[in-house]
Structure formats: C-alpha cells, structure tokens
Design a protein around this motif. Structure first.
Motif, mmCIF file in Angstrom:
data_model
loop_
_atom_site.group_PDB
_atom_site.id
_atom_site.type_symbol
_atom_site.label_atom_id
_atom_site.label_comp_id
_atom_site.label_asym_id
_atom_site.label_seq_id
_atom_site.Cartn_x
_atom_site.Cartn_y
_atom_site.Cartn_z
ATOM 1 N N HIS A 1 83.078 9.184 106.612
ATOM 2 C CA HIS A 1 82.197 10.360 106.553
ATOM 3 C C HIS A 1 81.659 10.608 105.143
ATOM 4 C CE1 HIS A 1 84.182 12.175 110.400
ATOM 5 N NE2 HIS A 1 83.375 11.158 110.651
ATOM 6 N N CYS B 1 85.148 15.284 97.738
ATOM 7 C CA CYS B 1 85.808 15.696 98.986
ATOM 8 C C CYS B 1 86.733 14.646 99.598
ATOM 9 C CB CYS B 1 84.760 16.110 100.013
ATOM 10 S SG CYS B 1 83.876 14.717 100.755
ATOM 11 N N GLY B 2 86.498 13.386 99.342
ATOM 12 C CA GLY B 2 87.366 12.338 99.876
ATOM 13 C C GLY B 2 87.077 11.934 101.315
ATOM 14 N N ALA B 3 86.062 12.537 101.941
ATOM 15 C CA ALA B 3 85.754 12.196 103.338
ATOM 16 C C ALA B 3 85.333 10.733 103.483
ATOM 17 C CB ALA B 3 84.655 13.108 103.872
ATOM 18 N N CYS B 4 84.869 10.141 102.399
ATOM 19 C CA CYS B 4 84.336 8.772 102.441
ATOM 20 C C CYS B 4 85.370 7.725 102.024
ATOM 21 C CB CYS B 4 83.125 8.683 101.517
ATOM 22 S SG CYS B 4 83.604 8.942 99.786
ATOM 23 N N ASP C 1 79.024 13.485 98.627
ATOM 24 C CA ASP C 1 78.243 12.480 97.901
ATOM 25 C C ASP C 1 78.445 12.562 96.391
ATOM 26 O OD1 ASP C 1 76.909 10.308 98.792
ATOM 27 O OD2 ASP C 1 75.031 11.330 99.256
ATOM 28 N N GLY D 1 81.876 12.542 94.993
ATOM 29 C CA GLY D 1 83.229 12.155 94.608
ATOM 30 C C GLY D 1 84.266 13.254 94.683
HETATM 31 S S1 FES Z 1 81.457 11.986 100.231
HETATM 32 FE FE1 FES Z 1 82.778 13.395 99.205
HETATM 33 S S2 FES Z 1 83.963 12.112 97.893
HETATM 34 FE FE2 FES Z 1 82.555 10.777 98.829
#
Ligand code: FES
Ligand code: FES
Length: 158
Positions: free
Chosen positions: A42, A50-53, A46, A48
């Motif tokens: 997810h 939230c960690g969703a990605c 964009d 860095g």
């Molecule tokens: S989209 Fe949030 S850290 Fe990558």
C-alpha cells in the motif's frame, strides 16, 4: 522504443525473475503496484513515514516508496503476496487474525512485512523488540496493542 532515460533492471519478486526497462526516477512501490499488479503493497504517505509500503529487500524490511526501482536491480524482493504464495496463511498471518490485529487493514501488509522480517532473525521477540521493529509502521486505526500481541504470540508459538 525505450526512452533514453529508462534503465533495464533484473529483480526477483516473490520468487519470479522480472526483467524490464523502468524510468530512472520510478519508485519501487510503483513498479510493484502499477507494473507488476502487486497492490498488496500500500501507499499511505509517499514520504517514508507510514510504513504501509514495507517490503523485504534481500530479507530486510524497507519502505518501497523510499527506494528507486533501479536500486533494486539484482535484489530479491518479497511483498505481502509472497508471504503465503500457496494461499495458506503463515503463522504470523493467522496470529493477526486470531488476535484481531487489524481493523480497516490498510496498515496490515506493512505491519506483516516488518514483523516477519523481525521474526526471521529474532524468532521469539519480546514486546519491546516488537515495538522497536514496528516503530516505522503507523496504524491510523490505532490498533497497536493487538498488533503487538499478535507478533509476540506468533513468536511464542514457534
Ligand atoms: S507510503 Fe508511507 S512510508 Fe511509504
Ligand atoms: S488497521 Fe486501519 S490503519 Fe491499521
């Protein structure tokens, strides 16, 4: 014709070798989601935060919105789809289910990838170790207590 700014990369994603030309500025998260259709990874911020990605890069949990696709050249990438390639949930995934460790589920793939990287090198983590490993993952539903319980329990069950 391939634009002059594209670079050809070779990367193993969930056990499959992918060779393709990508724009030099394309982010790894966009390669995974848009080019390979692996939308389990997810995008929450964009930037860095939230960690969703989160995915695994050579076994290490990294934020795929913080890495260019070309930087993954030669690497092994695992996404949340690669955790259970045969469709059978891993003990960690089952523990998330059993401990109600998700609400909307948006953060869940990133949480699973960070937690599975932890469990790979620390099979029986303490609560504090889990908290440190997940400090880069934000849950907007604030379900942290159950998430941490799920990871600790998955370690205890090993
Ligand atoms: S989209 Fe949030 S850290 Fe990558
Ligand atoms: S379960 Fe909703 S963001 Fe974590």
């Amino acid at each position: 014709m391939t634009p002059a700014t594209d670079l050809t990369i070779s990367v193993e994603v969930n056990g499959e070798l992918v060779e393709m030309a990508v724009p030099a500025r394309r982010l790894l998260v966009h390669l995974l989601r848009d080019d390979l259709g692996l939308t389990g990874t997810h995008i929450g911020c964009d930037t860095g935060n939230c960690g969703a990605c989160t995915v695994h890069h050579d076994g290490t949990a990294i934020k795929s919105c913080m890495m260019l696709a070309v930087q993954a050249d030669g690497a092994t990438i695992t996404t949340v789809e690669g955790l259970a390639p045969d469709g059978e949930l891993t003990p960690l995934q089952r523990s998330f289910s059993e401990h109600h460790a998700l609400q909307c589920g948006y953060c869940t793939p990133g949480m699973l990838m960070s937690a599975s990287a932890l469990l790979a090198h620390t099979p029986h983590p303490t609560e504090d170790e889990v908290r440190v490993a997940l400090q880069g993952n934000i849950c907007r539903c604030t379900g942290y207590v159950n998430i941490i319980e799920a990871v600790v329990a998955a370690g205890e069950a090993k």
